[in-house]
Design a protein around this motif. Structure first.
Motif, PDB file in Angstrom:
ATOM      1  N   ASP A  75       0.988  -1.106  -0.061  1.00 42.05           N
ATOM      2  CA  ASP A  75       0.231   0.022  -0.096  1.00 42.05           C
ATOM      3  C   ASP A  75       0.883   1.233  -0.211  1.00 42.05           C
ATOM      4  O   ASP A  75       2.483   1.104   0.351  1.00 42.05           O
ATOM      5  CB  ASP A  75      -0.508  -0.248   1.281  1.00 42.05           C
ATOM      6  CG  ASP A  75      -0.233   0.536   2.730  1.00 42.05           C
ATOM      7  OD1 ASP A  75       0.174   1.628   2.580  1.00 42.05           O
ATOM      8  OD2 ASP A  75      -0.561   0.043   3.487  1.00 42.05           O
ATOM      9  N   CYS A  98      -0.792  -7.065   5.019  1.00 45.84           N
ATOM     10  CA  CYS A  98      -1.132  -5.676   5.280  1.00 45.84           C
ATOM     11  C   CYS A  98      -2.350  -4.827   5.879  1.00 45.84           C
ATOM     12  O   CYS A  98      -3.088  -5.827   6.215  1.00 45.84           O
ATOM     13  CB  CYS A  98      -2.227  -4.497   3.653  1.00 45.84           C
ATOM     14  SG  CYS A  98      -2.045  -3.376   3.608  1.00 45.84           S
ATOM     15  N   ARG A  99      -1.955  -4.031   6.572  1.00 40.13           N
ATOM     16  CA  ARG A  99      -3.084  -4.320   7.902  1.00 40.13           C
ATOM     17  C   ARG A  99      -3.906  -2.927   7.510  1.00 40.13           C
ATOM     18  O   ARG A  99      -5.332  -3.179   8.021  1.00 40.13           O
ATOM     19  CB  ARG A  99      -1.898  -3.499   9.287  1.00 40.13           C
ATOM     20  CG  ARG A  99      -1.047  -4.131   9.562  1.00 40.13           C
ATOM     21  CD  ARG A  99      -1.659  -5.560  10.408  1.00 40.13           C
ATOM     22  NE  ARG A  99      -0.475  -5.348  11.275  1.00 40.13           N
ATOM     23  CZ  ARG A  99       0.539  -6.467  11.006  1.00 40.13           C
ATOM     24  NH1 ARG A  99       1.154  -6.648   9.389  1.00 40.13           N
ATOM     25  NH2 ARG A  99       1.863  -6.640  11.640  1.00 40.13           N
ATOM     26  N   ASN A 100      -3.738  -2.139   6.020  1.00 41.50           N
ATOM     27  CA  ASN A 100      -4.808  -1.369   5.598  1.00 41.50           C
ATOM     28  C   ASN A 100      -5.518  -1.440   4.674  1.00 41.50           C
ATOM     29  O   ASN A 100      -6.222  -0.624   4.506  1.00 41.50           O
ATOM     30  CB  ASN A 100      -4.161   0.267   5.898  1.00 41.50           C
ATOM     31  CG  ASN A 100      -3.507   0.165   4.873  1.00 41.50           C
ATOM     32  OD1 ASN A 100      -3.317  -0.148   3.435  1.00 41.50           O
ATOM     33  ND2 ASN A 100      -1.508   1.419   4.562  1.00 41.50           N
ATOM     34  N   CYS A 105       2.000   0.340   5.697  1.00 41.73           N
ATOM     35  CA  CYS A 105       1.165   0.150   7.099  1.00 41.73           C
ATOM     36  C   CYS A 105       2.985  -0.191   6.959  1.00 41.73           C
ATOM     37  O   CYS A 105       3.530  -0.625   6.558  1.00 41.73           O
ATOM     38  CB  CYS A 105       0.288  -0.486   6.802  1.00 41.73           C
ATOM     39  SG  CYS A 105       0.567  -2.363   5.744  1.00 41.73           S
ATOM     40  N   CYS A 144       3.563  -4.121   5.093  1.00 43.72           N
ATOM     41  CA  CYS A 144       4.060  -3.712   3.900  1.00 43.72           C
ATOM     42  C   CYS A 144       5.317  -2.662   4.087  1.00 43.72           C
ATOM     43  O   CYS A 144       6.348  -2.639   2.848  1.00 43.72           O
ATOM     44  CB  CYS A 144       2.888  -2.521   2.878  1.00 43.72           C
ATOM     45  SG  CYS A 144       1.382  -3.383   2.627  1.00 43.72           S
TER      46      CYS A 144
END
Ligand SMILES: [Zn+2]
Length: 347
Positions: free
Chosen positions: A93, A108-110, A97, A100
């Motif tokens: 992203d 990936c968190r978002n 994040c 990433c």
């Protein structure tokens, strides 16, 4: 160049159309596509249930399981003309994040990652594609044309890495593995279990080519109910995504067992197990239920090693059908004896 495309969100919009040559902004390495595997995600995208076109475009080129041959690569990229390669699907992203930023875009968190052939980036089901050298993985020449199994194998390499990490929370010596589902994901997961010296059991609905492939790597094949199995597995790889089976399988775990969910459910509220019973068992047994999806570079490399170690004739059993690009509709229509169907760009 010809490409298999879809208008995301619109059912029956799949079509082979003429698309512009891949832009340099996609990456400095130009690849000639040899084969693209099809999977459930492609079927969902073609049904209009999933997928996003690149910004400002109507159509998305699909295809995320690739095998290609390098046509052009800049000096110093690590690749040269003629190399056999597979493309990584996900891109980090833009924030990025925590995950990433560390090259672990699979975590990936978002959710703002993008994916080739799925989410806001064109895929590999085109005669040619461009790609960044950092998102390209070399494939052993000896694996051609089975290198198309690289992307699905990367997902299992990740699943096994995470199982091993979770196992290290306490003293652990797993012996038995149950794989539910005998599609490409289940069978590649079973292969990696066998490579780890574990006793492998595969449970699926029917006898057939899937059962033969499972037995050929020394697995015991079951077609009955999970609850009737005569053992409690230390590890479960759940590859069906059928909610009722997920619950049943989790309940079959041995104490301290780890259940990895690798199949995606289409969504269902029907449960045939009392969640309270499962909760009690999981607490009292120190059990872990976790999900795994996608893969980062480390997992692609591990997948390349696993495939290189595997028996070629066995891997060849997994690719049960090859179709020409023009015959893509046949490629995405499942038949009972299909394990992995591939769109072969060399036909
Ligand atoms: Zn991220």
């Amino acid at each position: 160049m010809r490409a298999l495309t879809v208008i995301p969100g619109r059912a029956d919009s799949g079509a082979v159309v003429e698309m512009p040559e891949p832009p340099e902004t996609d990456g400095s390495v130009l690849v000639r596509t040899l084969a693209v595997g099809v999977c459930g995600t492609d079927t969902e995208i073609l049904a209009g249930d999933y997928g996003w076109a690149p910004e400002g475009e109507e159509r998305l080129i699909i295809g995320h399981e690739s095998l290609g041959e390098v046509l052009e690569a800049p000096v110093g990229s690590g690749f040269s003309r003629g190399d056999l390669v597979a493309g990584v699907v996900r891109r980090p992203d833009p924030v990025p994040c925590l995950a990433c930023g560390a090259g672990e875009w699979d975590m990936c968190r978002n959710g703002r990652y993008t994916e080739r052939g799925i989410k806001q980036r064109h895929g590999f089901a085109a005669e040619r594609f461009r790609i960044e050298p950092g998102f390209l993985v070399p494939v052993d020449r000896g694996l051609e044309p089975l290198g198309v199994l690289m992307e699905p194998a990367s997902i299992l390499a990740k699943a096994w890495e995470h199982i091993a990490h979770i196992g290290l929370r306490a003293r652990w010596a797993p012996r038995t593995v149950l794989v539910t589902g005998a599609g490409p994901i289940g069978l590649l997961g079973a292969l990696m279990a066998a490579q780890r010296g574990l006793e492998v059991h595969v449970l699926a609905r029917r006898e057939g080519v899937q059962a033969e492939a499972a037995r050929a790597i020394g697995a015991t094949y079951h077609t009955g109910r999970v609850a009737d199995l005569p053992f409690h597995p230390d590890v479960v790889l759940e590859c069906t995504g059928v909610p009722a089976l997920v619950m049943e399988t989790a309940q079959q775990l041995a104490p301290a067992g780890i259940c990895c969910l690798a199949g995606v459910s289409a969504g269902s509220k029907r449960l045939c197990t009392d969640p309270g019973t499962l909760e009690r068992q999981m607490v009292l047994g120190n059990e872990v239920l976790f999900g795994a999806v996608n893969a980062n570079l480390r997992h692609y490399r591990a997948a390349a090693e696993a495939l290189a170690k595997a028996d070629r004739a066995w891997l060849a059993r997994l690719v049960t059908r090859r179709e020409r690009l023009d015959e893509w509709r046949a490629a995405v229509t499942r038949r009972p004896d299909d394990i992995k169907t591939v769109i072969d760009f060399t036909l």
